[in-house]
Design a protein around this motif. Sequence first.
Motif, PDB file in Angstrom:
ATOM      1  N   VAL A 130      12.296 -22.525  55.280  1.00  0.00           N
ATOM      2  CA  VAL A 130      12.222 -23.355  56.480  1.00  0.00           C
ATOM      3  C   VAL A 130      13.344 -22.988  57.448  1.00  0.00           C
ATOM      4  CG1 VAL A 130      12.489 -25.701  57.347  1.00  0.00           C
ATOM      5  CG2 VAL A 130      11.008 -25.276  55.402  1.00  0.00           C
ATOM      6  N   GLY A 131      14.561 -22.766  56.924  1.00  0.00           N
ATOM      7  CA  GLY A 131      15.669 -22.358  57.774  1.00  0.00           C
ATOM      8  C   GLY A 131      15.408 -21.038  58.469  1.00  0.00           C
ATOM      9  N   PRO A 201      18.908 -23.989  61.916  1.00  0.00           N
ATOM     10  CA  PRO A 201      18.535 -23.092  60.806  1.00  0.00           C
ATOM     11  C   PRO A 201      19.381 -23.295  59.556  1.00  0.00           C
ATOM     12  CG  PRO A 201      18.499 -21.891  62.866  1.00  0.00           C
ATOM     13  CD  PRO A 201      19.074 -23.242  63.175  1.00  0.00           C
ATOM     14  N   LEU A 202      20.563 -23.904  59.693  1.00  0.00           N
ATOM     15  CA  LEU A 202      21.390 -24.263  58.542  1.00  0.00           C
ATOM     16  C   LEU A 202      21.485 -25.782  58.401  1.00  0.00           C
ATOM     17  CD1 LEU A 202      24.361 -21.724  58.855  1.00  0.00           C
ATOM     18  CD2 LEU A 202      22.195 -21.456  57.651  1.00  0.00           C
ATOM     19  N   GLY A 203      20.460 -26.490  58.848  1.00  0.00           N
ATOM     20  CA  GLY A 203      20.494 -27.948  58.939  1.00  0.00           C
ATOM     21  C   GLY A 203      20.650 -28.647  57.605  1.00  0.00           C
ATOM     22  N   ARG A 204      21.348 -29.780  57.632  1.00  0.00           N
ATOM     23  CA  ARG A 204      21.539 -30.566  56.418  1.00  0.00           C
ATOM     24  C   ARG A 204      20.238 -31.165  55.916  1.00  0.00           C
ATOM     25  NH1 ARG A 204      27.026 -34.029  57.926  1.00  0.00           N
ATOM     26  NH2 ARG A 204      28.424 -32.230  58.142  1.00  0.00           N
ATOM     27  N   ASN A 205      19.292 -31.393  56.825  1.00  0.00           N
ATOM     28  CA  ASN A 205      18.035 -32.008  56.402  1.00  0.00           C
ATOM     29  C   ASN A 205      17.175 -31.056  55.584  1.00  0.00           C
ATOM     30  OD1 ASN A 205      17.580 -30.414  58.666  1.00  0.00           O
ATOM     31  ND2 ASN A 205      15.832 -31.627  59.349  1.00  0.00           N
ATOM     32  N   GLY A 208      20.849 -27.067  53.934  1.00  0.00           N
ATOM     33  CA  GLY A 208      21.573 -25.849  54.293  1.00  0.00           C
ATOM     34  C   GLY A 208      20.701 -24.738  54.813  1.00  0.00           C
ATOM     35  N   GLY A 209      19.385 -24.936  54.828  1.00  0.00           N
ATOM     36  CA  GLY A 209      18.480 -23.988  55.469  1.00  0.00           C
ATOM     37  C   GLY A 209      18.568 -22.576  54.923  1.00  0.00           C
ATOM     38  N   ALA A 210      18.679 -21.604  55.819  1.00  0.00           N
ATOM     39  CA  ALA A 210      18.630 -20.192  55.441  1.00  0.00           C
ATOM     40  C   ALA A 210      19.715 -19.815  54.445  1.00  0.00           C
ATOM     41  CB  ALA A 210      18.747 -19.318  56.690  1.00  0.00           C
ATOM     42  N   ALA A 211      20.825 -20.557  54.443  1.00  0.00           N
ATOM     43  CA  ALA A 211      21.929 -20.266  53.515  1.00  0.00           C
ATOM     44  C   ALA A 211      21.900 -21.145  52.269  1.00  0.00           C
ATOM     45  CB  ALA A 211      23.264 -20.442  54.236  1.00  0.00           C
ATOM     46  N   ALA A 212      20.835 -21.944  52.106  1.00  0.00           N
ATOM     47  CA  ALA A 212      20.819 -22.970  51.049  1.00  0.00           C
ATOM     48  C   ALA A 212      21.012 -22.397  49.655  1.00  0.00           C
ATOM     49  CB  ALA A 212      19.516 -23.758  51.117  1.00  0.00           C
ATOM     50  N   GLU A 213      20.358 -21.285  49.347  1.00  0.00           N
ATOM     51  CA  GLU A 213      20.377 -20.756  47.984  1.00  0.00           C
ATOM     52  C   GLU A 213      21.371 -19.626  47.781  1.00  0.00           C
ATOM     53  OE1 GLU A 213      18.887 -22.344  45.812  1.00  0.00           O
ATOM     54  OE2 GLU A 213      17.457 -23.534  46.959  1.00  0.00           O
ATOM     55  N   TRP A 214      22.094 -19.271  48.833  1.00  0.00           N
ATOM     56  CA  TRP A 214      23.049 -18.169  48.712  1.00  0.00           C
ATOM     57  C   TRP A 214      24.437 -18.712  48.391  1.00  0.00           C
ATOM     58  CZ3 TRP A 214      20.897 -13.689  48.114  1.00  0.00           C
ATOM     59  CH2 TRP A 214      19.682 -13.411  48.736  1.00  0.00           C
ATOM     60  N   SER A 215      25.118 -18.046  47.498  1.00  0.00           N
ATOM     61  CA  SER A 215      26.461 -18.452  47.110  1.00  0.00           C
ATOM     62  C   SER A 215      27.308 -17.200  46.906  1.00  0.00           C
ATOM     63  CB  SER A 215      26.419 -19.282  45.819  1.00  0.00           C
ATOM     64  OG  SER A 215      25.832 -18.525  44.771  1.00  0.00           O
ATOM     65  N   GLY A 216      28.594 -17.407  46.674  1.00  0.00           N
ATOM     66  CA  GLY A 216      29.483 -16.290  46.400  1.00  0.00           C
ATOM     67  C   GLY A 216      29.574 -15.318  47.564  1.00  0.00           C
ATOM     68  N   PRO A 217      29.762 -14.021  47.280  1.00  0.00           N
ATOM     69  CA  PRO A 217      29.898 -13.017  48.341  1.00  0.00           C
ATOM     70  C   PRO A 217      28.696 -12.960  49.286  1.00  0.00           C
ATOM     71  CG  PRO A 217      30.617 -12.117  46.235  1.00  0.00           C
ATOM     72  CD  PRO A 217      29.995 -13.447  45.940  1.00  0.00           C
ATOM     73  N   ASP A 218      27.485 -13.235  48.749  1.00  0.00           N
ATOM     74  CA  ASP A 218      26.294 -13.215  49.620  1.00  0.00           C
ATOM     75  C   ASP A 218      26.424 -14.254  50.731  1.00  0.00           C
ATOM     76  OD1 ASP A 218      25.049 -11.255  48.059  1.00  0.00           O
ATOM     77  OD2 ASP A 218      24.244 -12.751  46.688  1.00  0.00           O
ATOM     78  N   ARG A 219      26.820 -15.455  50.363  1.00  0.00           N
ATOM     79  CA  ARG A 219      26.978 -16.523  51.355  1.00  0.00           C
ATOM     80  C   ARG A 219      28.095 -16.174  52.349  1.00  0.00           C
ATOM     81  NH1 ARG A 219      25.346 -21.795  51.498  1.00  0.00           N
ATOM     82  NH2 ARG A 219      26.559 -23.199  52.829  1.00  0.00           N
ATOM     83  N   LEU A 220      29.164 -15.581  51.840  1.00  0.00           N
ATOM     84  CA  LEU A 220      30.275 -15.193  52.712  1.00  0.00           C
ATOM     85  C   LEU A 220      29.812 -14.215  53.776  1.00  0.00           C
ATOM     86  CD1 LEU A 220      33.261 -15.041  53.500  1.00  0.00           C
ATOM     87  CD2 LEU A 220      33.558 -13.316  51.700  1.00  0.00           C
ATOM     88  N   VAL A 221      29.050 -13.198  53.387  1.00  0.00           N
ATOM     89  CA  VAL A 221      28.587 -12.194  54.346  1.00  0.00           C
ATOM     90  C   VAL A 221      27.673 -12.826  55.395  1.00  0.00           C
ATOM     91  CG1 VAL A 221      27.211 -10.090  54.619  1.00  0.00           C
ATOM     92  CG2 VAL A 221      28.846 -10.282  52.736  1.00  0.00           C
ATOM     93  N   LEU A 222      26.782 -13.727  54.960  1.00  0.00           N
ATOM     94  CA  LEU A 222      25.863 -14.372  55.898  1.00  0.00           C
ATOM     95  C   LEU A 222      26.607 -15.238  56.914  1.00  0.00           C
ATOM     96  CD1 LEU A 222      23.020 -15.080  56.864  1.00  0.00           C
ATOM     97  CD2 LEU A 222      22.933 -16.855  55.099  1.00  0.00           C
ATOM     98  N   LEU A 223      27.524 -16.082  56.427  1.00  0.00           N
ATOM     99  CA  LEU A 223      28.235 -16.986  57.332  1.00  0.00           C
ATOM    100  C   LEU A 223      29.248 -16.237  58.191  1.00  0.00           C
ATOM    101  CD1 LEU A 223      28.755 -20.110  55.030  1.00  0.00           C
ATOM    102  CD2 LEU A 223      26.907 -19.606  56.646  1.00  0.00           C
ATOM    103  N   ALA A 224      29.865 -15.197  57.641  1.00  0.00           N
ATOM    104  CA  ALA A 224      30.776 -14.383  58.450  1.00  0.00           C
ATOM    105  C   ALA A 224      29.999 -13.643  59.532  1.00  0.00           C
ATOM    106  CB  ALA A 224      31.530 -13.395  57.560  1.00  0.00           C
ATOM    107  N   GLY A 225      28.797 -13.164  59.182  1.00  0.00           N
ATOM    108  CA  GLY A 225      27.973 -12.490  60.188  1.00  0.00           C
ATOM    109  C   GLY A 225      27.609 -13.410  61.331  1.00  0.00           C
ATOM    110  N   ARG A 226      27.433 -14.687  61.014  1.00  0.00           N
ATOM    111  CA  ARG A 226      27.156 -15.683  62.054  1.00  0.00           C
ATOM    112  C   ARG A 226      28.305 -15.756  63.058  1.00  0.00           C
ATOM    113  NH1 ARG A 226      27.403 -22.042  60.564  1.00  0.00           N
ATOM    114  NH2 ARG A 226      26.230 -22.924  62.306  1.00  0.00           N
ATOM    115  N   TRP A 227      29.539 -15.782  62.558  1.00  0.00           N
ATOM    116  CA  TRP A 227      30.705 -15.813  63.449  1.00  0.00           C
ATOM    117  C   TRP A 227      30.849 -14.497  64.216  1.00  0.00           C
ATOM    118  CZ3 TRP A 227      33.637 -19.676  65.135  1.00  0.00           C
ATOM    119  CH2 TRP A 227      33.610 -20.886  64.434  1.00  0.00           C
TER     120      TRP A 227
END
Length: 309
Positions: A130-131, A201-205, A208-227
Amino acid sequence: MAETAPLWAVVVLPLALVVLAGVAAGADAVLSAAHGGAGAWRRAADPWREAVRLLVQQPRRTRAADRWLGRIGIGLVPVAAVLAAAVVPWGLRPVTDPAVGVVWFNAMEALAWAAVWLAGWGPNSAFSLVGGYRFLAQGLAYELPHMLALTTAALGAESLRVGAVVAAQRGLWFVVWMPVAFAVHLLSAAALAFWGPFAHPLGRNVAGGAAAEWSGPDRLVLLAGRWLLLAAGAAFAVPLFLGGGHGPLLPAWLWTVVKTAAVLAALLGLRHLVPTVRMDRYMEVAWLVLVPLTLLQALVVAVVVLGRR
């Protein structure tokens, strides 16, 4: 053709973009904690501490996930940001100055669509999917007015080369007679970085949306790419509308830094002044308000350009 930066700038560019995004993230953390009093400044290091925490975090897995497809999408988010920033002149010399530099920047932002959607599709999770689809809808709504805003600046310079756009602003910055295009660029930069009022796309409802299932280094790369996407969008506003490195007294590279910091400050303020808006509301604004306004702005610029001949 503008003189390009030396070869070593290819290595420095990603590092400079990471530092810029990190400083912006630190400033955002300080603003978020500003109501807490004197200790708010200590929050500036929070993004870096979170990055270290994610680096050592155990990755989470979902059933029947396409991990490689998702990771390709995650990796493409920062790659798209760095490639987009390659045409941004730091001072008056970009890393590369192709004849279609404005189109190149827009194409790299379009690459981010596919990247975030793949990141949402890969985990085989309803929330992340959904995200991803939310980002596609958001990107489509804001890409058209953003494309028109970029085209308006290119029209004013009569060139798609970013160096030529900067050179055309020696006497008068484009923001003075293209204010609508400038505002649309800033809004679209935030929307395409799924940030601030456009964070659905990362909504709490949807947990966490597109990042909901990502953790660790994967989540870091996704959120850093956003910035990084946000920093690249802010930096591109400088050569496009704010005269690039042109300015009195200070060297060109320092003017670029000052102007980019000012644009990032405006985007940070947007997040803290405007709450997250329902998707249907701001998509309606994009299609029914921003598209006609940018078309009108482009028409005005076209008339001015024709009158100069």
